[in-house]
Design an enzyme around this catalytic site. Structure first.
Site, short mmCIF file in Angstrom:
data_model
loop_
_atom_site.label_atom_id
_atom_site.label_comp_id
_atom_site.label_asym_id
_atom_site.label_seq_id
_atom_site.Cartn_x
_atom_site.Cartn_y
_atom_site.Cartn_z
N ASP A 72 -50.43 -1.18 -8.31
CA ASP A 72 -49.62 -0.57 -7.37
C ASP A 72 -49.68 1.02 -7.30
O ASP A 72 -49.98 1.46 -8.34
CB ASP A 72 -48.37 -1.23 -7.70
CG ASP A 72 -47.74 -0.62 -8.95
OD1 ASP A 72 -48.77 -0.73 -10.02
OD2 ASP A 72 -46.59 -0.27 -9.37
N GLU A 137 -46.12 -1.07 -12.29
CA GLU A 137 -46.44 -0.21 -13.24
C GLU A 137 -45.43 0.95 -12.50
O GLU A 137 -44.73 1.42 -13.14
CB GLU A 137 -47.46 0.20 -13.24
CG GLU A 137 -47.62 1.13 -14.86
CD GLU A 137 -47.57 2.53 -14.34
OE1 GLU A 137 -47.26 3.60 -15.64
OE2 GLU A 137 -47.41 3.11 -13.19
#
Length: 379
Positions: A72, A137
């Site tokens: 991500d 994250e």
């Protein structure tokens, strides 16, 4: 074009804004399965996580080295402010531009290609290698790495070494690795007063005035000295709010949000106790809630740090620096099941910014450093 550069570009081209993986991990599974990895997808509340393992000749008796990363990325911000489309990998002036270029798609690509080369060169490698990849994250980080660690811990699985692909280089590629991180703990403090007309303060109780002496004491407090690995603990106000917006009303409450960044020289319980002592000393009527985002962790010098230092020096000629500066990372979760956790990746000057980029000339050396670590520790 090198294989590492090609994979980096492919990953950048997938707009995996947190927590959307955009099938980045599917691509990784295809590559890793082809060289003998067993791949397990762990999904949680819209987050995609991958745990991929290739066992060595020694099986579970051998050492296991894992790479931890995230597919991500943070949002791009105003796309029109980018010099090129943020999810179209673009070369300019020796740099590769795109959201996630440095944080951390080049690192993921580097470790995948390093693994492919390592397995081809050492088909009977003794130790095992693994990848832990998440799409959570850059967001709340509540359904990502921590969920995989929970699952591994429940199964009694551990790692011996973990390299986290965070962009740690500061001025020159390879000049810094992170062998620990400070803990992060936030507090939300509400001080209660009595609302009233500002012309009649004797009929009210101003919570801002009540709070001010305690706030001054908290700001001035010396929490600890730090230690040889960490700077002293810091306490900072992040938000301060009171009042209705009107100028003739004494507010009924004041709200402060604050954060500790703390080292192994302090504990959660100790810091919380000292804050309560200061507030109680002022006789405040208050509510205080705590959120611990992560505990501090530290990897002392040992096999992993030595291998990484040697790999960086052999590849770049730079004697790297071990550091614990900066914010939190997913290393804080992995440290529960791994005693040696170290972060290493490309330059971090452009991460989260408009026109994020990585030097093209750093991509192959990044892959080579990862491969050198594999060869030293699990070949």
């Amino acid at each position: 074009m090198s294989g590492t550069l090609a994979l980096t570009e492919t990953l950048i081209g997938r707009a995996s804004v947190t927590p959307d993986d955009q099938n980045c991990q599917h691509l990784l599974v295809e590559r890793l399965s082809a060289i003998g990895f067993e791949c397990e997808t762990i999904e949680s509340n819209g987050v995609t996580n991958l745990w991929a393992v290739k066992r060595g000749a020694a099986g579970k008796e051998g050492k296991l080295l894992a790479f931890a990363g995230h597919t991500d990325v943070v949002p791009t911000g105003p796309a029109e402010q980018w010099s090129s489309a943020p999810f179209e990998p673009t070369h300019r002036d020796g740099k590769l531009y795109g959201r996630g270029a440095a944080d951390m798609k080049a690192s993921i690509a580097g470790f995948v290609v390093a693994s492919e080369e390592f397995v081809a060169a050492h088909p009977q490698h003794r130790g095992s290698l693994a990848l832990l990849i998440t799409s959570d994250e850059e967001g709340p980080a509540t359904d990502g790495t921590v969920k995989v660690v929970d699952a591994l811990e429940a199964r009694g699985e551990r790692m011996d070494y973990c390299v986290v692909g965070e962009p740690t280089s500061s001025v020159r590629f390879g000049d810094m690795v992170k062998n620990g991180r400070r803990g992060s703990m936030s507090g939300k403090l509400t001080v209660k007063g009595v609302q009233g007309h500002i012309a009649y303060p004797h009929l009210a109780k101003n919570p801002v005035h009540l709070l001010a002496p305690a706030l001054a004491e908290l700001v001035a407090e010396h929490w600890d000295e730090g230690n040889e690995y960490f700077p002293p603990t810091t306490w900072q106000v992040s938000n301060l709010h009171s009042g209705t917006g009107a100028t003739n009303i004494i507010p009924g409450h004041a709200e402060v949000m604050f954060n500790f960044r703390f080292s192994t020289a302090s504990t959660v319980e100790g810091l919380q106790s000292r804050v309560h002592q200061i507030l109680d000393k002022q006789g405040l009527d208050y509510d205080l809630t705590w959120t611990v985002s992560g505990l501090p962790f530290l990897t002392p010098r040992g096999e992993l740090s030595n291998a990484l230092e040697k790999a960086i020096y052999d590849e770049t000629g730079i004697a790297t620096e071990l550091s614990t500066t900066g914010g939190t990372s997913d290393g804080r979760f992995i440290a529960r099941i791994c005693k040696q956790v170290i972060e290493f990746g490309p330059l971090n000057a452009s991460i989260h910014k408009i026109d994020e980029h990585i030097e093209v000339a750093h991509i192959e050396p990044l892959k080579n450093v990862y491969r050198r670590v594999l060869e030293q520790l699990i070949a």
